[in-house]
Scaffold this motif. Structure first.
Motif, short mmCIF file in Angstrom:
data_model
loop_
_atom_site.label_atom_id
_atom_site.label_comp_id
_atom_site.label_asym_id
_atom_site.label_seq_id
_atom_site.Cartn_x
_atom_site.Cartn_y
_atom_site.Cartn_z
N TRP A 139 0.87 -1.18 0.00
CA TRP A 139 0.00 0.00 0.00
C TRP A 139 0.90 1.22 0.00
CZ3 TRP A 139 -3.78 1.50 4.57
CH2 TRP A 139 -4.65 2.50 4.13
N LEU A 140 0.62 2.16 -0.89
CA LEU A 140 1.45 3.35 -1.03
C LEU A 140 0.70 4.56 -0.51
CD1 LEU A 140 4.22 4.16 -2.28
CD2 LEU A 140 3.02 4.55 -4.44
N LYS A 141 1.29 5.24 0.50
CA LYS A 141 0.65 6.44 1.05
C LYS A 141 1.46 7.65 0.60
CE LYS A 141 -1.29 4.05 5.03
NZ LYS A 141 -1.58 4.07 6.45
N LEU A 142 0.78 8.63 0.03
CA LEU A 142 1.44 9.80 -0.55
C LEU A 142 1.18 11.03 0.30
CD1 LEU A 142 0.33 9.25 -4.27
CD2 LEU A 142 2.40 8.41 -3.13
N ALA A 195 -1.52 -6.41 1.81
CA ALA A 195 -2.04 -7.05 0.60
C ALA A 195 -3.37 -6.38 0.23
CB ALA A 195 -2.25 -8.54 0.85
N SER A 196 -3.91 -6.72 -0.91
CA SER A 196 -5.22 -6.18 -1.29
C SER A 196 -5.91 -7.15 -2.23
CB SER A 196 -5.08 -4.79 -1.93
OG SER A 196 -4.26 -4.87 -3.07
N VAL A 197 -7.20 -6.93 -2.41
CA VAL A 197 -7.96 -7.79 -3.33
C VAL A 197 -8.62 -6.94 -4.41
CG1 VAL A 197 -8.36 -9.64 -1.65
CG2 VAL A 197 -10.04 -7.79 -1.83
N SER A 198 -8.84 -7.55 -5.56
CA SER A 198 -9.35 -6.79 -6.71
C SER A 198 -10.87 -6.80 -6.79
CB SER A 198 -8.76 -7.35 -8.00
OG SER A 198 -9.15 -8.71 -8.12
N ASP A 199 -11.54 -7.48 -5.84
CA ASP A 199 -13.00 -7.49 -5.84
C ASP A 199 -13.49 -8.07 -4.50
OD1 ASP A 199 -15.71 -7.89 -6.15
OD2 ASP A 199 -15.56 -8.59 -8.24
N PRO A 289 -3.30 -0.15 -4.02
CA PRO A 289 -4.05 1.00 -3.50
C PRO A 289 -3.10 2.15 -3.14
CG PRO A 289 -4.64 -1.04 -2.37
CD PRO A 289 -3.43 -1.35 -3.17
N ILE A 290 -3.62 3.36 -3.33
CA ILE A 290 -2.88 4.59 -3.07
C ILE A 290 -3.70 5.44 -2.11
CG2 ILE A 290 -2.05 6.75 -4.16
CD1 ILE A 290 -0.68 4.35 -5.32
N LEU A 291 -3.09 5.94 -1.05
CA LEU A 291 -3.76 6.94 -0.19
C LEU A 291 -3.19 8.31 -0.50
CD1 LEU A 291 -5.48 7.79 2.41
CD2 LEU A 291 -3.32 7.55 3.64
N ASP A 292 -4.04 9.26 -0.77
CA ASP A 292 -3.63 10.66 -0.90
C ASP A 292 -3.89 11.29 0.47
OD1 ASP A 292 -3.26 13.34 -1.47
OD2 ASP A 292 -4.52 13.34 -3.27
N ASN A 295 -5.61 14.62 1.13
CA ASN A 295 -6.96 14.81 0.58
C ASN A 295 -7.95 13.75 1.02
OD1 ASN A 295 -6.79 17.25 -1.29
ND2 ASN A 295 -4.98 16.05 -1.84
N GLY A 296 -7.48 12.79 1.83
CA GLY A 296 -8.39 11.89 2.51
C GLY A 296 -9.20 10.96 1.62
N TYR A 297 -8.59 10.42 0.58
CA TYR A 297 -9.29 9.41 -0.22
C TYR A 297 -8.28 8.34 -0.63
CZ TYR A 297 -6.97 11.48 -4.23
OH TYR A 297 -5.99 11.92 -5.09
N VAL A 298 -8.82 7.21 -1.07
CA VAL A 298 -7.98 6.10 -1.55
C VAL A 298 -8.37 5.81 -3.00
CG1 VAL A 298 -7.60 3.60 -1.31
CG2 VAL A 298 -7.60 5.06 0.73
N LEU A 299 -7.39 5.51 -3.82
CA LEU A 299 -7.64 4.96 -5.16
C LEU A 299 -7.19 3.51 -5.14
CD1 LEU A 299 -6.30 7.72 -7.62
CD2 LEU A 299 -8.66 7.31 -6.90
N ALA A 300 -8.08 2.61 -5.48
CA ALA A 300 -7.73 1.19 -5.45
C ALA A 300 -8.10 0.54 -6.77
CB ALA A 300 -8.46 0.49 -4.30
N PRO A 301 -7.15 -0.16 -7.38
CA PRO A 301 -7.50 -0.83 -8.65
C PRO A 301 -8.40 -2.03 -8.39
CG PRO A 301 -5.22 -1.34 -7.99
CD PRO A 301 -5.77 -0.41 -6.95
#
Ligand SMILES: Cc1cc2nc3c(=O)[nH]c(=O)nc-3n(C[C@H](O)[C@H](O)[C@H](O)COP(=O)(O)OP(=O)(O)OC[C@H]3O[C@@H](n4cnc5c(N)ncnc54)[C@H](O)[C@@H]3O)c2cc1C
Length: 418
Positions: A139-142, A195-199, A289-292, A295-301
């Motif tokens: 998980w990448l936090k920016l 880790a993460s899941v795609s669905d 997944p990316i945390l901005d 700006n308090g949101y996550v983008l997750a593929p």
């Protein structure tokens, strides 16, 4: 009438994981939900198995942040003004758990659960043949602002003490992992064990299939029909009455609706959250997944597209959706990553079931040894579903629990009605 050892009420990721773990111990288990498995809160999360979580999100303690939230300027939080008097006591209790000392206490009490989260999912994913859904890409936090990054110092130090690994990256380092990110941030932290899941829905369904393969039953029914007889409990379903020795309340944000029938009440509030999927421009991809953070949101593929998930909204669980945060964060998200058009016309809304000390309740209901509770997993229900299932199964079958279950007992809320 059907007889079973355990009836699990609620087929979100928590209830499904509990049911699966009980079935693995050779118990006869029936899983009951009023809708399809995984279609409640568990449907729409960011899909992150957050094993690296150290501290819960704190109640803001500095005046500028509080002022931004109070005046609806903070992208990460929203609230309904009319709901404020009802949620205020809960917020004060939540605030009392946000001191550095108590955050550390929480971190220590939650570590046994978080540290096993990925391994527990991996084991179930392999059994369920759902490897396609799992990503071990971290998980990448920016951080766009230096001070936001500096504020993570306390968390990073604690992570080092707990042996949770991470890497500090500059812009080039982060873009080596995710080339489609615009260089508009200064710092990044890469939590490599996550880790993460795609669905998430497909994952819950895969666990249900495994449960059924082990002999488990899945029925439609209303959990609020649960009654206690002299020897057993019973619940009405679309296929008739089910009688069981034990019941597990895993109803997420709806758990108190059931507990009220047994004169029990948890200080359970909801932090509502939204998601919407977006297509990407050109051939841009996201591998994790990316945390901005600013700006308090996550983008997750996700299989459905790039899922943008929002922070928290304090409002009545059942009030109509007010997805203002999606609109608030979208310009920042579009500057960071080449999002194209939204896929669905309206955002999805879910309600994270939250307790003021940010610990779930996992254990027997006070005064009702036949009734078990698994709820209050807040921001980490996907993460902690399987580990919760193992703990309940350990306790119910008289196996030595893999960790001390005391921090998760419902009795800690005795003054609230437990
Ligand atoms: C925007 C957002 C992003 C998130 N991101 C993450 C993340 O990345 N990682 C993570 O770990 N967690 C995340 N979460 C949190 C996670 O989704 C929740 O903690 C989790 O889904 C809770 O699961 P649950 O099984 O307790 O509840 P639910 O999934 O809500 O399950 C409860 C079930 O009970 C059923 N039910 C309710 N009442 C009745 C009744 N009367 N009769 C029968 N059935 C009933 C419902 O239909 C539902 O299926 C996120 C949450 C949101 C909102």
């Amino acid at each position: 009438m059907e007889r079973t050892d355990v009836v699990v009420l609620g087929a979100g990721i928590v209830g499904v994981s509990v049911a699966l773990h009980l079935a693995k111990r050779n118990l006869a288990v029936t899983l009951v939900d009023r809708q399809g498995p995984g279609e409640g809160t568990s449907y729409g999360n960011a899909g992150i198995i957050e094993s690296a979580t150290i501290f819960p999100p704190p109640f803001p303690r500095d005046i500028p942040t509080l002022a931004r939230v109070a005046t609806w300027q903070a992208p990460e939080a929203n609230y309904h003004l009319a709901f404020l008097p009802r949620i205020a006591p809960w917020l004060l209790a939540y605030r009392s758990w946000s001191t550095p000392e108590r955050m550390m206490k929480t971190a220590k009490m939650m570590r046994p659960l978080f540290s096993r989260a990925v391994a527990e999912h991996e084991a179930l994913i392999v059994e369920a043949g759902a490897e396609r859904l799992l990503r071990r890409t971290g998980w990448l936090k920016l951080y766009r602002l230096e001070e936001t990054f500096t504020a993570t110092m306390f968390e990073r130090r604690a992570a080092e003490d707990f042996g949770v690994t991470f890497r500090l990256l500059d812009v080039d380092g982060a873009r080596a992992l995710e080339p489609a990110l615009a260089p508009i941030f200064r710092r990044a932290i890469f939590w490599d064990q996550v880790a993460s899941v795609s669905d998430p829905l497909a994952l819950t369904r895969a666990y249900v299939e495994r449960f059924v393969a082990l002999g488990g039953r899945v029925l439609k029914g209303d959990a609020l029909t649960l009654r206690r007889g002299p020897q057993t409990c019973r619940v009405e379903t679309a296929e008739g009455r089910v009688e069981a020795g034990h019941a597990v309340a895993a109803l997420g944000p709806w758990t108190n609706d059931l507990l009220a029938n047994f004169r029990l009440r948890l200080p359970l509030a909801v932090k509502r959250g939204y998601h919407r999927h977006f297509a990407t421009r050109g051939n841009a991809t996201l591998r994790r997944p990316i945390l901005d953070a600013d700006n308090g949101y996550v983008l997750a593929p996700m299989d459905q597209g790039i899922r943008l998930t929002t922070g928290v909204e304090f409002a009545d669980r059942d009030a109509p959706p007010t997805p203002v945060q999606v609109g608030r964060v979208l310009p920042a998200a579009r500057r960071l990553f080449p999002l194209a058009a939204g896929i669905e016309p309206q955002p999805w809304m879910g309600a994270r079931p939250c307790l003021p000390d940010s610990r779930p309740v996992i254990g027997q209901a006070p005064g009702h040894p036949w009734l078990w509770i698994a709820t209050g997993h807040a921001h980490w229900g996907l993460t902690l579903g399987p580990v919760t299932g193992r703990l309940i199964a350990d306790m119910m079958t008289g196996t030595k629990p893999f960790c001390d279950p005391a921090p998760y007992r419902a009795e800690r809320f005795s003054r609230y009605g437990m």
